[in-house]
Design a protein around this motif. Structure first.
Motif, mmCIF file in Angstrom:
data_model
loop_
_atom_site.group_PDB
_atom_site.id
_atom_site.type_symbol
_atom_site.label_atom_id
_atom_site.label_comp_id
_atom_site.label_asym_id
_atom_site.label_seq_id
_atom_site.Cartn_x
_atom_site.Cartn_y
_atom_site.Cartn_z
ATOM 1 N N PRO A 102 -47.541 -11.312 13.403
ATOM 2 C CA PRO A 102 -46.758 -11.486 14.365
ATOM 3 C C PRO A 102 -46.502 -13.087 14.851
ATOM 4 C CG PRO A 102 -48.299 -9.688 15.028
ATOM 5 C CD PRO A 102 -48.886 -10.492 13.721
ATOM 6 N N GLY A 103 -45.302 -13.431 15.078
ATOM 7 C CA GLY A 103 -44.954 -14.586 15.617
ATOM 8 C C GLY A 103 -43.906 -15.211 14.894
ATOM 9 N N VAL A 104 -43.515 -16.512 15.059
ATOM 10 C CA VAL A 104 -42.483 -17.269 14.596
ATOM 11 C C VAL A 104 -43.173 -18.644 14.000
ATOM 12 C CG1 VAL A 104 -40.097 -18.287 14.893
ATOM 13 C CG2 VAL A 104 -40.861 -16.042 16.236
ATOM 14 N N THR A 105 -42.658 -18.812 12.856
ATOM 15 C CA THR A 105 -43.019 -20.207 12.150
ATOM 16 C C THR A 105 -41.749 -21.097 12.531
ATOM 17 O OG1 THR A 105 -44.740 -19.317 10.854
ATOM 18 C CG2 THR A 105 -43.754 -21.671 10.266
ATOM 19 N N VAL A 106 -41.965 -22.286 12.785
ATOM 20 C CA VAL A 106 -40.677 -23.274 12.879
ATOM 21 C C VAL A 106 -40.826 -24.194 11.931
ATOM 22 C CG1 VAL A 106 -39.825 -25.531 14.123
ATOM 23 C CG2 VAL A 106 -40.644 -23.071 15.756
ATOM 24 N N VAL A 107 -39.529 -24.440 11.194
ATOM 25 C CA VAL A 107 -39.575 -25.112 9.975
ATOM 26 C C VAL A 107 -38.473 -26.177 10.311
ATOM 27 C CG1 VAL A 107 -38.637 -25.277 7.674
ATOM 28 C CG2 VAL A 107 -40.109 -23.024 8.079
ATOM 29 N N LEU A 108 -38.849 -27.472 10.223
ATOM 30 C CA LEU A 108 -37.984 -28.510 10.096
ATOM 31 C C LEU A 108 -37.476 -29.098 8.759
ATOM 32 C CD1 LEU A 108 -40.268 -30.460 12.934
ATOM 33 C CD2 LEU A 108 -38.539 -28.613 13.320
ATOM 34 N N ARG A 109 -36.501 -28.776 8.658
ATOM 35 C CA ARG A 109 -35.757 -29.095 6.978
ATOM 36 C C ARG A 109 -34.618 -30.142 7.148
ATOM 37 N NH1 ARG A 109 -35.531 -30.736 2.541
ATOM 38 N NH2 ARG A 109 -34.609 -29.492 0.904
ATOM 39 N N ASP A 110 -33.609 -30.052 8.259
ATOM 40 C CA ASP A 110 -32.508 -31.016 8.456
ATOM 41 C C ASP A 110 -32.774 -32.107 9.321
ATOM 42 O OD1 ASP A 110 -30.495 -29.901 6.716
ATOM 43 O OD2 ASP A 110 -29.945 -28.275 7.984
ATOM 44 N N PHE A 111 -33.407 -33.096 8.374
ATOM 45 C CA PHE A 111 -33.270 -34.529 9.126
ATOM 46 C C PHE A 111 -33.207 -35.516 7.980
ATOM 47 C CE2 PHE A 111 -37.550 -33.194 7.416
ATOM 48 C CZ PHE A 111 -38.187 -34.110 6.663
ATOM 49 N N GLU A 112 -32.807 -36.824 8.620
ATOM 50 C CA GLU A 112 -32.785 -38.211 7.707
ATOM 51 C C GLU A 112 -33.936 -38.968 7.532
ATOM 52 O OE1 GLU A 112 -30.153 -38.337 6.185
ATOM 53 O OE2 GLU A 112 -28.552 -37.330 7.111
ATOM 54 N N LEU A 168 -35.220 -21.766 11.723
ATOM 55 C CA LEU A 168 -34.926 -23.301 11.105
ATOM 56 C C LEU A 168 -34.371 -23.888 12.276
ATOM 57 C CD1 LEU A 168 -35.389 -23.292 8.130
ATOM 58 C CD2 LEU A 168 -34.695 -20.755 8.782
ATOM 59 N N VAL A 169 -34.883 -25.161 12.644
ATOM 60 C CA VAL A 169 -34.712 -25.762 13.697
ATOM 61 C C VAL A 169 -34.123 -27.255 13.164
ATOM 62 C CG1 VAL A 169 -35.808 -26.767 15.693
ATOM 63 C CG2 VAL A 169 -36.288 -24.607 15.055
ATOM 64 N N PRO A 170 -32.943 -27.646 14.041
ATOM 65 C CA PRO A 170 -32.471 -28.959 13.561
ATOM 66 C C PRO A 170 -33.079 -30.196 14.240
ATOM 67 C CG PRO A 170 -31.071 -27.738 15.119
ATOM 68 C CD PRO A 170 -32.220 -26.919 14.628
ATOM 69 N N ASP A 171 -33.255 -31.133 13.865
ATOM 70 C CA ASP A 171 -33.786 -32.407 14.340
ATOM 71 C C ASP A 171 -33.346 -32.580 15.634
ATOM 72 O OD1 ASP A 171 -35.636 -34.387 13.993
ATOM 73 O OD2 ASP A 171 -33.936 -35.926 13.497
ATOM 74 N N VAL A 197 -29.037 -26.726 6.029
ATOM 75 C CA VAL A 197 -29.537 -25.201 6.198
ATOM 76 C C VAL A 197 -28.583 -24.225 6.664
ATOM 77 C CG1 VAL A 197 -31.254 -23.849 7.212
ATOM 78 C CG2 VAL A 197 -32.114 -26.072 6.090
ATOM 79 N N PRO A 198 -27.809 -24.622 7.555
ATOM 80 C CA PRO A 198 -27.104 -23.379 8.180
ATOM 81 C C PRO A 198 -25.939 -23.160 6.972
ATOM 82 C CG PRO A 198 -27.184 -25.147 9.745
ATOM 83 C CD PRO A 198 -27.963 -25.840 8.523
ATOM 84 N N THR A 199 -25.183 -23.845 6.537
ATOM 85 C CA THR A 199 -24.120 -23.460 5.558
ATOM 86 C C THR A 199 -24.675 -22.596 4.530
ATOM 87 O OG1 THR A 199 -23.069 -25.576 6.237
ATOM 88 C CG2 THR A 199 -22.631 -24.272 4.099
ATOM 89 N N ALA A 200 -25.965 -23.086 3.957
ATOM 90 C CA ALA A 200 -26.582 -22.451 2.911
ATOM 91 C C ALA A 200 -26.780 -21.120 3.109
ATOM 92 C CB ALA A 200 -28.024 -23.213 2.495
ATOM 93 N N LEU A 201 -27.454 -20.856 4.690
ATOM 94 C CA LEU A 201 -27.904 -19.490 4.900
ATOM 95 C C LEU A 201 -26.528 -18.487 5.246
ATOM 96 C CD1 LEU A 201 -30.630 -20.118 7.279
ATOM 97 C CD2 LEU A 201 -30.798 -19.239 5.083
ATOM 98 N N PHE A 202 -25.526 -19.339 5.761
ATOM 99 C CA PHE A 202 -24.324 -18.477 6.182
ATOM 100 C C PHE A 202 -23.640 -18.041 4.809
ATOM 101 C CE2 PHE A 202 -23.961 -21.375 10.047
ATOM 102 C CZ PHE A 202 -24.777 -20.615 10.815
ATOM 103 N N VAL A 203 -23.536 -18.934 3.743
ATOM 104 C CA VAL A 203 -22.869 -18.395 2.377
ATOM 105 C C VAL A 203 -23.613 -17.372 1.954
ATOM 106 C CG1 VAL A 203 -22.277 -19.316 0.290
ATOM 107 C CG2 VAL A 203 -21.649 -20.645 2.342
#
Length: 511
Positions: free
Chosen positions: A53-63, A129-132, A232-238
């Motif tokens: 149970p629970g939610v893992t936060v992944v930080l992927r989209d950042f410069e 999936l959390v944006p920077d 990440v958002p575009t990859a998931l949406f498509v």
């Protein structure tokens, strides 16, 4: 009943095998549960956990060069029971002081490390999936999770999205057309980002515009071939649209956003370039060469004047993409249209009589355009008119070298026989073939025959006179009886019965 020695031996062998299987199963189970390997031995492969149970936060989209990674990680890791994972190709550089307990997953394989397996690093049932620059707030992730589970039970929703910052999300429809290499966005009927589900397929919302936290089940994320590709958002949406997954926008769960001073002009320039490169790379991965945006604009990711065309040498009249269940890439069709328009304008300006031939005439009659799986354009010309066009004469004189005109189109005498080719450019060999015909009595004939179905002599009466037809966005000249001409060359029903160029290799009905 008497037991023979043979039967006794067989029974003993079966019993021994069953005992060995039991012992092996017991050993495997104990090794997997302990997660340990004997000293000096490689660890046994393990399966991903069923999910806690629970939610893992992944930080992927950042410069790398300008980010709020430390602040974002600190905000979410301070929430009770929320694991935070930073996913990047390599360790962030310059180094980032991440809070204790926040792990970095390096996605780029290296020869001295085990292959990266992100799915083994996320043990919770849900992932966000959390944006920077986003800030966590108590209860928001749990609200998203509950919304997802309620919507998933009611329909086809597999993702939920919540806005980041005060701006609303714009909800979009997304239709992905793999055969045409195209993704099409459009506004929802209401034009706003309202919550929606789709009981009979994806709901009216398959993508969003604006910064958003995206939450889905972990098993769904890692069932995708490109789970952590960027953006990440575009990859998931498509990928979700291809699978019929719906998306619900949860407007009541907006996440705060960090207040940050604007970056330097140089960093903003770098960020824009990086974003464009990432998007282009993602589209190559997803097999998309054209995006049609909700406002009617377009983004192109395929070939151009300065690149090679999207496909290699064509064998047996069947391009590779047909065998892969696709049609001609839209960038290639665009280049063919431009080349055909340019060539016909040059021919008309210099008085060279031409007409649409073969499959190009079929496309004009059926669609007013190039057939969507065709890979060149064919024009017939009167051989006696060749000298009127300086570019044809120059190509003849240049032999196999060819010549480039001021607009960058490349004219050459074909190596395969007595005809000419005009390429989109020196680099991009999408082309128009020009076939010189001459009179023999009342019949039009030529010197080079390549064995195509339509490669036959025909009566000149079809060209006296020639008539204009709509083709590829302009008006081109064609035989005066297109149906009679096509049925003379291809046989009865040629217009009504479309087929791939070489049905012996690939038939249209086969998909």
């Amino acid at each position: 009943m008497r037991v023979t020695p043979c039967q006794a031996t067989l029974a003993a062998a079966i019993g021994l095998n069953l005992l060995l299987l039991f012992l092996l199963h017991s050993f495997s189970s104990s090794s997997s549960s302990s997660g340990q390997a004997a000293p000096g031995r490689s660890p046994l492969p393990c399966r991903p956990p069923r999910g806690l149970p629970g939610v893992t936060v992944v930080l992927r989209d950042f410069e790398e060069f300008d980010n709020d990674l430390a602040g974002t990680a600190r905000s979410f890791s301070s929430l009770p029971g929320v694991p935070v994972l930073v996913a990047a190709e390599t360790l962030p550089y310059p180094p980032v002081a991440l809070p204790e307990g926040v792990d970095v997953l390096r996605l780029l394989p290296a020869a001295d490390r085990a292959p990266p397996k992100p799915e083994l690093h996320i043990r919770t049932r849900h992932v966000a999936l959390v944006p920077d620059g986003t800030r966590g707030a108590p209860g928001l992730l749990e609200r998203l999770r509950d919304e997802l589970e309620a919507a998933a039970d009611a329909g086809a929703v597999r993702l939920v999205a919540a806005p980041v910052g005060p701006g609303p999300l714009r909800c979009l429809q997304l239709r992905v057309e793999p055969r045409e290499w195209t993704a099409r966005y459009s506004l929802t009927p209401s034009g706003t980002g309202a919550s929606a589900t789709g009981a009979a397929g994806p709901g009216p919302c398959q993508a969003v515009e604006g910064a958003a936290v995206l939450l889905l089940r972990t098993r769904d994320l890692f069932s995708l071939p490109f789970p952590l590709s960027r953006p990440v958002p575009t990859a998931l949406f498509v990928q979700a649209a291809l699978r019929g997954w719906g998306l619900r926008v949860v407007t009541a769960a907006a996440f705060p956003v960090a207040r940050r001073p604007p970056g330097s002009p140089h960093n903003r320039w770098k960020a824009a370039n990086s974003a464009e490169e990432r998007r282009s790379r993602l589209m190559r991965e997803l097999g998309i060469k054209r995006e049609v945006l909700a406002d009617g604009g377009e983004r192109w990711y395929g070939c151009g004047k300065d690149t090679a065309r999207c496909f290699g040498t064509v064998h047996q009249q069947t391009p590779r993409y047909l065998l892969e269940g696709r049609w001609t890439p839209p960038c290639c069709l665009r280049a063919l249209r431009e080349t055909a328009r340019h060539v016909t304008e040059v021919l008309e300006a210099t008085g060279v009589r031409y007409w649409l031939e073969g499959g190009s005439l079929l496309g004009a009659v059926r669609l007013g355009d190039i057939i969507p799986w065709d890979y060149d354009v064919d024009l017939g010309i009167y051989r006696e008119d060749i000298g009127k066009c300086r570019w044809l004469a120059a190509a003849e004189a240049a032999g196999g070298e060819g010549i480039e005109d001021p607009e960058g189109f490349f004219w050459e005498k074909a190596a395969e026989g007595d005809f000419y080719r005009v390429h989109y450019s020196r680099s991009n060999r999408l082309h128009v073939d020009l076939w010189p015909f001459y009179r023999r009595g009342d019949t039009m004939t030529k010197e080079t025959w390549l064995g195509h179905r339509q490669d036959v002599e025909f009566p000149e009466r079809y060209l006296r006179p020639r008539l204009p037809v709509a083709f590829a966005g302009f008006t081109a000249m064609a035989p005066n009886d297109p149906r009679g001409f096509l049925e003379f060359k291809f046989g009865p029903g040629a217009i009504e019965k479309p087929e791939y160029p070489n049905p012996a290799v690939k038939r249209l009905a086969d998909g």
